[in-house]
Scaffold this active site. Structure first.
Site, mmCIF file in Angstrom:
data_model
loop_
_atom_site.group_PDB
_atom_site.id
_atom_site.type_symbol
_atom_site.label_atom_id
_atom_site.label_comp_id
_atom_site.label_asym_id
_atom_site.label_seq_id
_atom_site.Cartn_x
_atom_site.Cartn_y
_atom_site.Cartn_z
ATOM 1 N N GLU A 98 0.845 -1.190 0.000
ATOM 2 C CA GLU A 98 0.000 0.000 0.000
ATOM 3 C C GLU A 98 0.883 1.243 0.000
ATOM 4 O O GLU A 98 1.754 1.392 0.872
ATOM 5 C CB GLU A 98 -0.901 0.031 1.234
ATOM 6 N N CYS A 99 0.684 2.135 -0.956
ATOM 7 C CA CYS A 99 1.374 3.423 -1.034
ATOM 8 C C CYS A 99 2.894 3.231 -0.938
ATOM 9 O O CYS A 99 3.510 2.758 -1.880
ATOM 10 C CB CYS A 99 0.848 4.379 0.032
ATOM 11 N N GLY A 100 3.512 3.569 0.192
ATOM 12 C CA GLY A 100 4.957 3.390 0.297
ATOM 13 C C GLY A 100 5.382 1.957 0.083
ATOM 14 O O GLY A 100 6.419 1.685 -0.531
ATOM 15 N N THR A 110 -1.353 -0.913 -4.366
ATOM 16 C CA THR A 110 -2.255 0.219 -4.558
ATOM 17 C C THR A 110 -1.643 1.452 -3.916
ATOM 18 O O THR A 110 -0.835 1.355 -2.981
ATOM 19 C CB THR A 110 -3.624 -0.025 -3.894
#
Length: 436
Positions: free
Chosen positions: A327-329, A427
């Site tokens: 997720e993200c990072g 994501t």
């Protein structure tokens, strides 16, 4: 029954978090059991709440969660003497289009639960106008009740007197006024406050904030203004499916952005969670059946992560046979490369083709509704996932199969589709809930 309040303000940066922590610790020091919550999609503040109260705090979010989920989450306050919910942004700030049970505004939670609002007002650069702002907030929406006001950063006794008189004239209680006090400023960075776990002196800072607020705020009057609240029975629990039975969770200063309610829901569903530190060159537990890479601050540690060959090779070996989701990072670290703020490119794990850069920062912020085009751990193709995105990275390349069709809160399709390659998925949004 618990004395319940929501701490809110006209805008961000006024002092909601500091006042919430100070009140929580001050009442805890009096022997009261205090439960905190965070309204909205902030994964940093709950850790500060836990540091102040000794109890885990979770998010409640009217855009992403239905009323049954919110009722289930706040029921953890059933054994508390005091319940404090910290708002986000300004009291009525949310998105334009309604989500599951609201727009994400703090006022939604206040009205839904019947908790009155303790307003933090910073009257810097004004005097009587602060009363007009407070009165406008009080009267803006029926069903949202204002308990009173705490003034923050008053310039002088004369300044305080002018504002107090104006608030009294419009029938708004003033519980206290805080002069400027540099010793309780919480350090910040680009995604918000520096995380509680990174601050060795956080306990002392909260103690000082509690002492300072107890000196300037009538704590007994604030408690008298609170609602007497009893939790209501909740027919449904959290609508969260764990991504696996045994979950290897990356957890350190670079990977810490995960909503507490998600981890609790995974455990409640019978999943076991083992943590590992990519920064310490650790690898996922070999007995796990899925690896979850949360967001965080990999851009601050990109060089170290790129040098940790054992972590990278171990993650690749894990992904050869089992799912890995970022997720993200975490998504960025699953990619090929990450360019830091100085323009230096660092090789990442290469499980996905994603390339990102912080050299030209651009803020991406907002709720996300994703319709999965392919499965990801815990969710099948076609699932509708609600989450929130907040980062400053720019996509240089996102060549893999899109994971989802992703919409913002207005319904517009956005470019951050997520990716899928083999066993790896990612994501840019952090998952909050799945539509029932």
């Amino acid at each position: 029954m618990a004395a319940s309040l929501i701490i809110s303000a006209p805008a961000s940066g006024v002092g909601k978090t500091t006042l919430t922590l100070a009140l929580a610790r001050a009442w805890r020091n009096r022997g009261l059991n205090v439960q905190c919550f965070k309204s909205g999609p902030d994964y940093i503040d709950p850790a500060f709440h836990a540091a102040a109260t000794g109890r885990a705090s979770v998010n409640v979010d009217s855009w992403a969660m239905d009323r049954a989920t919110i009722a289930h989450l706040v029921n953890r306050g059933m054994d508390a003497d005091v319940v404090l919910a910290e708002g986000s942004m300004g009291l009525f700030d949310g998105v334009a289009a309604r989500g599951v049970s609201g727009t994400g505004a703090t006022a939604d939670i206040a009205e839904m639960l019947g908790w009155p609002v303790l307003l933090v007002i910073d009257p810097s650069g004004q005097a009587q106008t602060a009363a007009a702002i407070a009165a406008g907030l009080r009267d803006y929406r029926a069903g949202v009740r204002l308990a009173g006001v705490v003034l923050n950063r008053v310039a002088s006794p004369r300044h305080e007197d002018l504002v107090r008189r104006a608030l009294t004239d419009v029938g708004i209680a003033v519980f206290g006024a805080l002069p400027r006090h540099a010793e309780i400023n919480l350090p910040k960075r680009h995604l918000g406050l520096v995380q509680a776990e990174e601050q060795a002196e956080i306990g002392k800072l909260i103690d000082e904030a509690a002492r300072f607020v107890a000196e300037h705020v009538d704590l007994d009057a604030v408690l008298r203004s609170a609602a007497s609240w009893s939790p209501q029975p909740s027919a449904n629990g959290l609508n969260v499916t764990p991504p696996g039975q045994r979950i290897a969770l990356a957890r350190d200063a670079a990977f810490s952005f995960v909503y507490p309610h998600m981890l609790e829901a995974w455990r409640a569903a019978g999943a076991e969670i083992s943590t590992f530190s990519p920064l310490a060159d650790e690898v996922p537990d070999a007995s796990a059946d899925v690896c979850w890479m949360p967001g965080g601050y990999p851009e601050l540690h990109a060089g170290r992560l790129a040098a940790n060959a054992r972590f990278a090779s171990g993650l690749r070996a894990f992904a050869a046979t089992r799912p890995v989701h970022g997720e993200c990072g975490g998504y960025m670290v699953l990619g090929e490369g990450l360019t830091d703020a100085e323009g230096v490119r660092h090789e990442m794990t290469g499980l996905l083709g994603l390339k990102t850069s912080f050299a030209k920062r651009r803020m991406h912020l907002g709720y996300r509704l994703a319709e999965l085009a392919a499965p990801m751990p815990g969710h099948q193709a076609g699932a509708r996932l609600r989450g929130h995105e907040f980062h400053y990275s720019t996509i240089l390349a996102q060549p893999d199969t899109p994971l989802a069709v992703v919409h913002d809160a207005t319904g517009a399709v956005i470019a951050e589709t997520g990716s899928r390659r083999g066993q790896a998925t990612g994501t840019f949004f952090h998952l909050i809930a799945e539509d029932r």
